[in-house]
Write a protein that holds these residues in place. Structure first.
Motif, PDB file in Angstrom:
ATOM      1  N   THR A 125       0.823  -1.204   0.000  1.00  0.00           N
ATOM      2  CA  THR A 125       0.000   0.000   0.000  1.00  0.00           C
ATOM      3  C   THR A 125       0.859   1.256   0.000  1.00  0.00           C
ATOM      4  N   VAL A 126       0.209   2.375  -0.268  1.00  0.00           N
ATOM      5  CA  VAL A 126       0.898   3.669  -0.234  1.00  0.00           C
ATOM      6  C   VAL A 126       1.455   3.939   1.162  1.00  0.00           C
ATOM      7  N   GLY A 127       0.690   3.601   2.193  1.00  0.00           N
ATOM      8  CA  GLY A 127       1.139   3.865   3.554  1.00  0.00           C
ATOM      9  C   GLY A 127       2.390   3.107   3.942  1.00  0.00           C
ATOM     10  N   ALA A 128       2.580   1.935   3.363  1.00  0.00           N
ATOM     11  CA  ALA A 128       3.768   1.137   3.678  1.00  0.00           C
ATOM     12  C   ALA A 128       5.002   1.613   2.929  1.00  0.00           C
ATOM     13  N   ALA A 129       4.806   2.337   1.824  1.00  0.00           N
ATOM     14  CA  ALA A 129       5.931   2.725   0.971  1.00  0.00           C
ATOM     15  C   ALA A 129       6.998   3.530   1.711  1.00  0.00           C
ATOM     16  N   PRO A 130       6.642   4.585   2.461  1.00  0.00           N
ATOM     17  CA  PRO A 130       7.693   5.313   3.180  1.00  0.00           C
ATOM     18  C   PRO A 130       8.238   4.554   4.386  1.00  0.00           C
ATOM     19  N   ILE A 131       7.440   3.680   4.969  1.00  0.00           N
ATOM     20  CA  ILE A 131       7.927   2.903   6.114  1.00  0.00           C
ATOM     21  C   ILE A 131       9.117   2.057   5.687  1.00  0.00           C
ATOM     22  N   GLN A 132       8.995   1.422   4.521  1.00  0.00           N
ATOM     23  CA  GLN A 132      10.064   0.571   4.002  1.00  0.00           C
ATOM     24  C   GLN A 132      11.066   1.343   3.152  1.00  0.00           C
ATOM     25  N   ASN A 133      10.741   2.602   2.820  1.00  0.00           N
ATOM     26  CA  ASN A 133      11.507   3.341   1.815  1.00  0.00           C
ATOM     27  C   ASN A 133      11.715   2.432   0.603  1.00  0.00           C
ATOM     28  N   ILE A 134      10.601   1.974   0.039  1.00  0.00           N
ATOM     29  CA  ILE A 134      10.670   1.010  -1.055  1.00  0.00           C
ATOM     30  C   ILE A 134      11.502   1.569  -2.205  1.00  0.00           C
ATOM     31  N   GLY A 135      12.134   0.669  -2.921  1.00  0.00           N
ATOM     32  CA  GLY A 135      12.971   1.089  -4.033  1.00  0.00           C
ATOM     33  C   GLY A 135      13.137  -0.016  -5.050  1.00  0.00           C
ATOM     34  N   ALA A 136      13.414   0.381  -6.284  1.00  0.00           N
ATOM     35  CA  ALA A 136      13.651  -0.582  -7.356  1.00  0.00           C
ATOM     36  C   ALA A 136      14.139   0.161  -8.590  1.00  0.00           C
ATOM     37  N   TYR A 137      14.986  -0.493  -9.358  1.00  0.00           N
ATOM     38  CA  TYR A 137      15.415   0.004 -10.668  1.00  0.00           C
ATOM     39  C   TYR A 137      15.928   1.444 -10.605  1.00  0.00           C
ATOM     40  N   GLY A 138      16.769   1.703  -9.585  1.00  0.00           N
ATOM     41  CA  GLY A 138      17.450   2.986  -9.501  1.00  0.00           C
ATOM     42  C   GLY A 138      16.682   4.095  -8.820  1.00  0.00           C
ATOM     43  N   LEU A 139      15.565   3.776  -8.161  1.00  0.00           N
ATOM     44  CA  LEU A 139      14.742   4.811  -7.523  1.00  0.00           C
ATOM     45  C   LEU A 139      14.282   4.338  -6.153  1.00  0.00           C
ATOM     46  N   GLU A 140      14.257   5.254  -5.185  1.00  0.00           N
ATOM     47  CA  GLU A 140      13.690   4.986  -3.868  1.00  0.00           C
ATOM     48  C   GLU A 140      12.622   6.024  -3.566  1.00  0.00           C
ATOM     49  N   ILE A 141      11.745   5.686  -2.624  1.00  0.00           N
ATOM     50  CA  ILE A 141      10.680   6.615  -2.236  1.00  0.00           C
ATOM     51  C   ILE A 141      11.248   7.974  -1.839  1.00  0.00           C
ATOM     52  N   LYS A 142      12.344   7.983  -1.109  1.00  0.00           N
ATOM     53  CA  LYS A 142      12.910   9.247  -0.637  1.00  0.00           C
ATOM     54  C   LYS A 142      13.214  10.213  -1.777  1.00  0.00           C
ATOM     55  N   CYS A 166      11.719  11.789   8.496  1.00  0.00           N
ATOM     56  CA  CYS A 166      11.469  10.352   8.308  1.00  0.00           C
ATOM     57  C   CYS A 166      12.728   9.499   8.388  1.00  0.00           C
ATOM     58  N   ARG A 167      13.907  10.136   8.388  1.00  0.00           N
ATOM     59  CA  ARG A 167      15.182   9.410   8.537  1.00  0.00           C
ATOM     60  C   ARG A 167      15.291   8.229   7.571  1.00  0.00           C
ATOM     61  N   PHE A 168      15.082   8.504   6.314  1.00  0.00           N
ATOM     62  CA  PHE A 168      15.123   7.438   5.325  1.00  0.00           C
ATOM     63  C   PHE A 168      16.522   6.844   5.201  1.00  0.00           C
ATOM     64  N   LEU A 174      12.176   6.181  10.033  1.00  0.00           N
ATOM     65  CA  LEU A 174      11.801   6.455  11.416  1.00  0.00           C
ATOM     66  C   LEU A 174      10.794   5.441  11.945  1.00  0.00           C
ATOM     67  N   PHE A 175       9.876   5.003  11.089  1.00  0.00           N
ATOM     68  CA  PHE A 175       8.751   4.176  11.520  1.00  0.00           C
ATOM     69  C   PHE A 175       9.170   2.761  11.918  1.00  0.00           C
ATOM     70  N   LYS A 176      10.397   2.386  11.591  1.00  0.00           N
ATOM     71  CA  LYS A 176      10.911   1.077  11.974  1.00  0.00           C
ATOM     72  C   LYS A 176      11.840   1.180  13.178  1.00  0.00           C
ATOM     73  N   GLN A 177      11.937   2.389  13.735  1.00  0.00           N
ATOM     74  CA  GLN A 177      12.788   2.637  14.889  1.00  0.00           C
ATOM     75  C   GLN A 177      11.933   2.853  16.133  1.00  0.00           C
ATOM     76  N   ALA A 178      12.547   2.743  17.295  1.00  0.00           N
ATOM     77  CA  ALA A 178      11.794   2.742  18.552  1.00  0.00           C
ATOM     78  C   ALA A 178      10.942   3.989  18.732  1.00  0.00           C
ATOM     79  N   ASP A 179      11.487   5.162  18.407  1.00  0.00           N
ATOM     80  CA  ASP A 179      10.734   6.390  18.661  1.00  0.00           C
ATOM     81  C   ASP A 179       9.707   6.702  17.582  1.00  0.00           C
TER      82      ASP A 179
END
Length: 233
Positions: A125-142, A166-168, A174-179
């Motif tokens: 989903t769109v909401g998960a994209a920044p959490i994972q900083n998804i990336g492929a084929y030379g591009l990342e969400i950031k 977001c500390r990508f 950030l969303f995968k870190q404690a705070d």
């Protein structure tokens, strides 16, 4: 006390995870409006909810549900996608956290906007994209990220976060870190370049377009090439 949101009991999560595992949720809330989270927080003193931990679920593509979930499952299904304006030569496009990622990419392409095509056909989903900083084929969400709205489960505060917040990192944020663990993504805004140029840094993608005779591909053609490569793997 405000009314408690409609919470379902003993719900199968099999349709909501890509592995199709037969886990069940002790309590389940399908969130289609952020106001449901406000009502939920206001009702936390209710006997049925007191002390019950939260488990946030998106598209179920990056989670392995090997057992039943004893927590209250918040299934983020907030819809919506729209072009909201322009800023610094980029078109701003916002989508709700529950929107299917590839469907959103197709939406941007239908608006004549490039920028997300290299991320075509990524599950989730769109909401998960920044959490994972998804990336492929030379591009990342950031690289195309503008901002997002997050809900703090502890305080009920809505927060607007920009890239630095977001500390990508590589498949990290950030969303995968404690705070940041108590923050739930409500919507995400992307900045797509008005003066688009294809991102062909990934050799396999560049080769596929050359072999197709596309020396000046459109965003749609790049997306189709990415989809074809992914489906071959």
């Amino acid at each position: 006390m405000p009314p408690i949101p409609v919470i379902e009991h003993d719900v199968s999560l099999q349709p909501f995870n890509t592995f199709g595992l037969p886990a069940r949720a002790r309590r389940y809330l399908r969130v289609t409006d952020p106001a449901q989270l406000d009502s939920l927080r206001a009702a936390t003193q209710h006997e049925a909810l007191a002390g019950l931990p939260r488990f946030v679920l998106g598209g179920g593509s990056n989670v392995l549900l090997v057992r039943d979930i004893e927590a209250l499952v918040l299934h983020m299904a907030i819809p919506g996608r729209e072009v909201i304006g322009e800023e610094n030569g980029a078109v701003l496009v916002r989508a709700g956290a529950g929107e299917n990622w590839h469907g959103f990419v197709e939406f941007t392409l239908a608006q004549g906007l490039g920028g997300l095509e290299n991320l075509s056909l990524i599950p989730g989903t769109v909401g998960a994209a920044p959490i994972q900083n998804i990336g492929a084929y030379g591009l990342e969400i950031k690289d195309v990220f503008h901002s997002l709205t997050a809900y703090d489960l502890a305080t009920g505060e809505r927060r607007t976060l920009h890239a630095a917040d977001c500390r990508f990192g590589y498949r990290d944020s950030l969303f995968k870190q404690a705070d940041g663990a108590g923050l739930v993504v409500l919507d995400v805004t992307f900045a797509l370049p008005r003066a688009w140029q294809p991102n062909l840094r990934y050799a396999e993608l560049a080769q596929a377009l050359r072999e197709a005779g596309l020396s000046e591909p459109t965003p749609q053609q790049v997306s189709e090439a990415v989809v074809a490569i992914r489906r071959r793997k």
